[in-house]
Write an enzyme that holds these catalytic residues in place. Structure first.
Site, PDB file in Angstrom:
ATOM      1  N   TYR A 120       0.816  -1.215   0.000  1.00 25.97           N
ATOM      2  CA  TYR A 120       0.000   0.000   0.000  1.00 25.97           C
ATOM      3  C   TYR A 120       0.849   1.264   0.000  1.00 25.97           C
ATOM      4  CZ  TYR A 120      -4.425  -2.377   0.370  1.00 25.97           C
ATOM      5  OH  TYR A 120      -5.519  -3.126   0.072  1.00 25.97           O
TER       6      TYR A 120
ATOM      7  N   TYR B  88     -14.773  -3.750   2.269  1.00 26.71           N
ATOM      8  CA  TYR B  88     -13.414  -4.235   2.005  1.00 26.71           C
ATOM      9  C   TYR B  88     -13.253  -5.559   2.739  1.00 26.71           C
ATOM     10  CZ  TYR B  88      -8.395  -4.865   2.051  1.00 26.71           C
ATOM     11  OH  TYR B  88      -7.137  -5.403   1.895  1.00 26.71           O
TER      12      TYR B  88
ATOM     13  N   ASP C  76     -17.817 -10.645   8.382  1.00 25.42           N
ATOM     14  CA  ASP C  76     -16.369 -10.442   8.351  1.00 25.42           C
ATOM     15  C   ASP C  76     -15.990  -9.569   9.547  1.00 25.42           C
ATOM     16  OD1 ASP C  76     -13.788  -9.644   7.954  1.00 25.42           O
ATOM     17  OD2 ASP C  76     -14.045  -9.039   5.860  1.00 25.42           O
TER      18      ASP C  76
ATOM     19  N   LYS D 171      -6.529 -10.693  12.450  1.00 24.80           N
ATOM     20  CA  LYS D 171      -5.948  -9.503  13.107  1.00 24.80           C
ATOM     21  C   LYS D 171      -5.799  -9.643  14.623  1.00 24.80           C
ATOM     22  CE  LYS D 171      -7.121  -6.016   9.629  1.00 24.80           C
ATOM     23  NZ  LYS D 171      -5.864  -5.453   9.191  1.00 24.80           N
TER      24      LYS D 171
HETATM   25  N1  PLP Z   1     -11.589  -8.109   6.154  1.00 25.78           N
HETATM   26  C1  PLP Z   1     -11.584  -6.910   6.765  1.00 25.78           C
HETATM   27  C2  PLP Z   1     -12.842  -6.364   7.343  1.00 25.78           C
HETATM   28  C3  PLP Z   1     -10.398  -6.177   6.869  1.00 25.78           C
HETATM   29  O1  PLP Z   1     -10.405  -4.972   7.455  1.00 25.78           O
HETATM   30  C4  PLP Z   1      -9.210  -6.743   6.330  1.00 25.78           C
HETATM   31  C5  PLP Z   1      -7.942  -6.005   6.415  1.00 25.78           C
HETATM   32  O2  PLP Z   1      -7.877  -4.860   6.725  1.00 25.78           O
HETATM   33  C6  PLP Z   1      -9.277  -7.994   5.708  1.00 25.78           C
HETATM   34  C7  PLP Z   1     -10.482  -8.657   5.643  1.00 25.78           C
HETATM   35  C8  PLP Z   1      -8.049  -8.603   5.112  1.00 25.78           C
HETATM   36  O3  PLP Z   1      -7.177  -9.017   6.109  1.00 25.78           O
HETATM   37  P1  PLP Z   1      -5.628  -9.293   5.769  1.00 25.78           P
HETATM   38  O4  PLP Z   1      -5.026  -7.963   5.506  1.00 25.78           O
HETATM   39  O5  PLP Z   1      -5.102  -9.941   7.002  1.00 25.78           O
HETATM   40  O6  PLP Z   1      -5.593 -10.198   4.604  1.00 25.78           O
END
Ligand code: PLP
Length: 446
Positions: free
Chosen positions: A16, A147, A253, A282
């Site tokens: 990024y 996202y 998610d 995370k």
């Molecule tokens: N889902 C959500 C809601 C996220 O905020 C993120 C990353 O910021 C992801 C999926 C993707 O996670 P990763 O960066 O560990 O692949």
């Protein structure tokens, strides 16, 4: 330029990041961290105001997590997870299931990051319908501003944005419905007259196309990378009822919202909804090691459970699936939640945090202020009345980021949105320092 940075520039391509920016603004070399503080080789300290990309929960260098990692590494570093299993994964699965006992989620599938936890949910949903004789159910529905990650499947159910527009040719087709973005409400309702009318398009889509839809994926309560868009829980309650009515899987998610960020262990716990899939990552290890998890129901699981020859097996896995050190770390992090009474402790901090966030509303260029739990965001606009955003080329976020860094706080922008994603271990006085510094930066935007 310092020797390490010279080598960074020579060998590394950062995520990024427009690498040309590093010619003027090289990255900061961090050599150690403690609590919510990061220490650079430049002798400066930075508050980890965004929890090292929304991961850190209990602070850096936590003795219990370090001890758990050391203990596990002396026993078992890694082993394949097909044909073999291990105690940390078994105990962690039992613990995770106990945390979601208010749902029907009963089976844990491991991967190694947030995007893969989403890929797993998408693939499981799709194959479940195939395995149970409903092959035509193969489309996904997602929200505008959503996202869900950077792998191709996850991008395909994310809103097309700056992040993924270059890859749209290889993304699969999915349905997009408007985001419940209250500040820019697309049905033009004020917060006091809101009856969640913005859900109408989702309702119509599910009604018309439910036979071909596999699942609806959503980030509950906070669309994080889409701009920290915080929306009313009534939206997700209604969406859940629609999914039930039209027999569509609901994928939550919680990669960003899980593990206390919103004030509850999981954001969905502000409601009584029962998802078919929960994606987490995370904060699961408090940001110490990578781990992804997709939790699903016995019903989904049973759609795959059959004789080998029937070809219903879920053929998906990652080399570092359920890495024992990651699992032991996650277990230690969950124990800290209990020992340090983390969720109770932040209950007292949250109202103070939110009151302080409200103060930003008075500042020029602050169009919206939003917050939930330990997440707070402000949306900057060129004109408060018309809500006209700053143009992309103005890079207002970058200007603020640079000012923040000078003051020792990380105000990494999401477009025109500046946010705090505070580690749950933060102390009240640290929160005050951070908010004072942030206020100063935003007040002085020109
Ligand atoms: N889902 C959500 C809601 C996220 O905020 C993120 C990353 O910021 C992801 C999926 C993707 O996670 P990763 O960066 O560990 O692949």
């Amino acid at each position: 330029m310092d020797k390490l940075l010279e080598k960074d520039k020579k060998y590394i391509w950062h995520p990024y990041t427009q690498m040309k920016d590093h010619d003027v603004n090289p990255p900061i070399v961090i050599e150690r961290a403690k609590g919510i503080k990061l220490y650079g080789t430049n002798g400066k300290m930075y508050y980890d105001t965004i929890s090292s990309w929304w991961c850190n929960i209990h602070g850096h260098n936590h003795p219990k997590i370090k001890a758990a990692i050391k203990k596990q590494i002396d026993k078992l570093d890694h082993v394949l997870f097909a044909g073999f299993t291990h105690k940390p994964a078994i105990l962690l699965s039992e613990k995770l299931i106990s945390l979601v006992s208010d749902t029907d989620l009963r089976k844990v599938f491991y991967s190694d990051n947030g995007s893969t936890s989403v890929e797993v949910a998408l693939k499981m949903s799709l194959q479940y319908w195939k395995n149970t004789g409903q092959k035509q159910k193969k489309k996904f529905v997602h929200l505008g501003n959503s996202y869900h990650g950077d792998t191709v499947g996850a991008m395909s159910v994310s809103d097309v944005s700056l992040f993924n527009e270059n890859f749209s040719d290889i993304m699969f087709d999915s349905y997009k419905v408007p985001s419940p973005y209250c500040y820019r409400c697309h049905v033009k309702k004020g917060i006091n007259e809101c009856k969640i009318d913005c859900i109408v398009q989702l309702e119509k889509l599910l009604k018309d196309k439910h036979n071909e839809i596999s699942a609806f994926i959503i980030e509950p309560l906070v669309q994080a990378a889409g701009g920290m868009i915080i929306y009313p829980k009534e939206y997700i309650i209604k969406a859940y009822k629609l999914c039930k009515k039209y027999k569509i899987h609901l994928i939550l998610d919680e990669v960003a919202t899980g593990f206390g960020r919103t004030g509850k262990m999981f954001a969905y716990q502000y409601t009584e909804i029962k998802p078919d899939f929960l994606c987490i990552s995370k904060g699961i290890t408090s940001g110490y090691l990578p781990l992804g998890v997709t939790i699903t129901t016995d019903e989904i699981y049973s759609g795959f459970y059959d004789y080998y020859e029937k070809k219903k097996t879920f053929y998906h896995g990652h080399t570092y699936t359920a890495n024992p050190i990651s699992c032991a770390t996650a277990l230690a992090s969950l124990e800290i939640f209990e020992e340090e009474n983390t969720l109770f402790r932040i209950k007292n901090l949250i109202p103070i945090f939110h009151r302080r966030m409200e103060e930003f509303r008075l500042l020029a260029f602050v169009g919206d202020v939003r917050y939930i739990g330990m997440i707070g965001a402000i949306e900057l606009v060129k004109d408060k009345k018309t809500k006209i955003p700053f143009a992309f080329e103005e890079r207002i976020g970058m200007k603020i980021y640079k000012e923040g860094i000078k003051k020792g706080i990380i105000l990494r922008p999401l477009g025109n949105v500046i946010y705090l994603y505070l580690p749950l271990s933060i102390k009240r006085y640290e929160m005050t320092i951070i908010l004072d510094k942030m206020f100063d930066v935003i007040k002085n935007i020109k």
